[in-house]
Design a protein around this motif. Structure first.
Motif, PDB file in Angstrom:
ATOM      1  N   GLY A   1       0.902  -1.256   0.162  1.00 47.11           N
ATOM      2  CA  GLY A   1       0.006  -0.073  -0.050  1.00 47.11           C
ATOM      3  C   GLY A   1       0.738   1.260  -0.096  1.00 47.11           C
ATOM      4  O   GLY A   1       0.332   2.128  -0.182  1.00 47.11           O
TER       5      GLY A   1
ATOM      6  N   ARG B   1       2.135  -0.791  -7.999  1.00 42.75           N
ATOM      7  CA  ARG B   1       1.517  -1.297  -6.864  1.00 42.75           C
ATOM      8  C   ARG B   1       0.610  -2.544  -7.339  1.00 42.75           C
ATOM      9  O   ARG B   1       0.660  -3.524  -6.793  1.00 42.75           O
ATOM     10  CB  ARG B   1       0.496  -0.559  -6.162  1.00 42.75           C
TER      11      ARG B   1
ATOM     12  N   LYS C   1       1.162  -6.663  -6.494  1.00 46.05           N
ATOM     13  CA  LYS C   1      -0.271  -7.320  -6.058  1.00 46.05           C
ATOM     14  C   LYS C   1      -0.385  -8.876  -6.840  1.00 46.05           C
ATOM     15  O   LYS C   1      -0.746  -9.870  -6.150  1.00 46.05           O
ATOM     16  CB  LYS C   1      -1.363  -6.525  -5.983  1.00 46.05           C
TER      17      LYS C   1
END
Length: 193
Positions: free
Chosen positions: A106, A114, A118
Motif C-alpha cells: 500500500g 502497485r 499485487k
C-alpha cells in the motif's frame, strides 16, 4: 515650484522604495515556495525509493518461501513421508512473507507498480498453496498416480511472468528515482517575479 518638485521627488522616491520592497518580497516568497516544493518532492521520492527497495526484497522473499513450500511437499524417494516439521516451517514462512509484503504494498505510490506487485504476490502464493495441496503424500503415491514432479510446474510460467513484470516495474521506477530528483515546476511571472 521647487517645493512641488521636492515633494514629488520624495513621493516618487517613496513609491519606488515601496515597489522595490514589493518586488523583493515577491522574489523571496517565490524562492521559499520553490524550496518548499523541492523539499517536499525530495522527501516523497526518498519515501517511495525506500519502500520500492523494501517491496522488491519482500517479493523475492515471498517467491523464495513459495518455492521452499513446494519443495517441502514434493516427495523424496529417500523418505516414506516428507518431514512434517519442515513443511510446517515452510507454511509459516510463506504466511509471514505474504503478510509482510501485503503490509508494504500500500505504500507504493505508483499505481502501475502497485498493481503488478499485487498480481505477482497473488500468483506466487496461489501457485505455492495449489502445488502444496495437490502434491502426493509419498514418493510411491506419486509414482502410482503418475504425477511425480508434474505438480511443480503448475502455474510456473504465469507466476514467473508476473514476478518478472513486477521486478522490472520496480527496477524501472527505482532507476527513475535514482536518475535524480526532479526540480519542481514554478510559475514565472513577468519581469522575473
Amino acid at each position: 515650484m521647487e517645493l512641488w518638485l521636492g515633494l514629488a521627488g520624495v513621493l516618487l522616491g517613496g513609491l519606488l522604495t515601496l515597489m522595490s520592497n514589493w518586488v523583493e518580497h515577491a522574489r523571496r516568497r517565490r524562492e521559499r515556495r520553490e524550496d518548499f516544493l523541492r523539499t517536499k518532492l525530495e522527501r516523497r521520492e526518498a519515501f517511495e525509493l525506500e519502500h520500492l527497495v523494501e517491496v522488491n526484497q519482500l517479493l523475492r522473499n515471498l517467491r523464495h518461501h513459495g518455492d521452499e513450500l513446494i519443495s517441502a511437499k514434493q516427495p523424496d524417494p529417500r523418505y516414506s513421508e516428507p518431514p512434517d516439521d519442515h513443511a510446517e516451517q515452510c507454511r509459516a514462512a510463506i504466511r509471514e512473507a505474504d503478510a509482510a509484503l501485503d503490509a508494504q504494498v500500500g505504500f507504493i505510490l505508483d499505481g502501475k507498480v502497485r498493481e503488478l506487485v499485487k498480481v505477482a504476490a497473488e500468483r506466487i502464493t496461489e501457485r505455492a498453496w495449489t502445488v502444496y495441496e495437490d502434491a502426493p503424500a509419498t514418493f510411491e503415491e506419486g509414482m502410482q498416480r503418475g504425477t511425480l514432479g508434474i505438480g511443480i510446474f503448475t502455474g510456473l510460467k504465469e507466476t514467473s511472468e508476473a514476478a518478472e513484470a513486477a521486478y522490472e516495474a520496480i527496477s524501472e521506477r527505482v532507476r527513475e528515482l535514482y536518475a535524480g530528483f526532479r526540480e519542481p515546476r514554478s510559475r514565472r511571472w513577468p519581469f522575473g517575479f
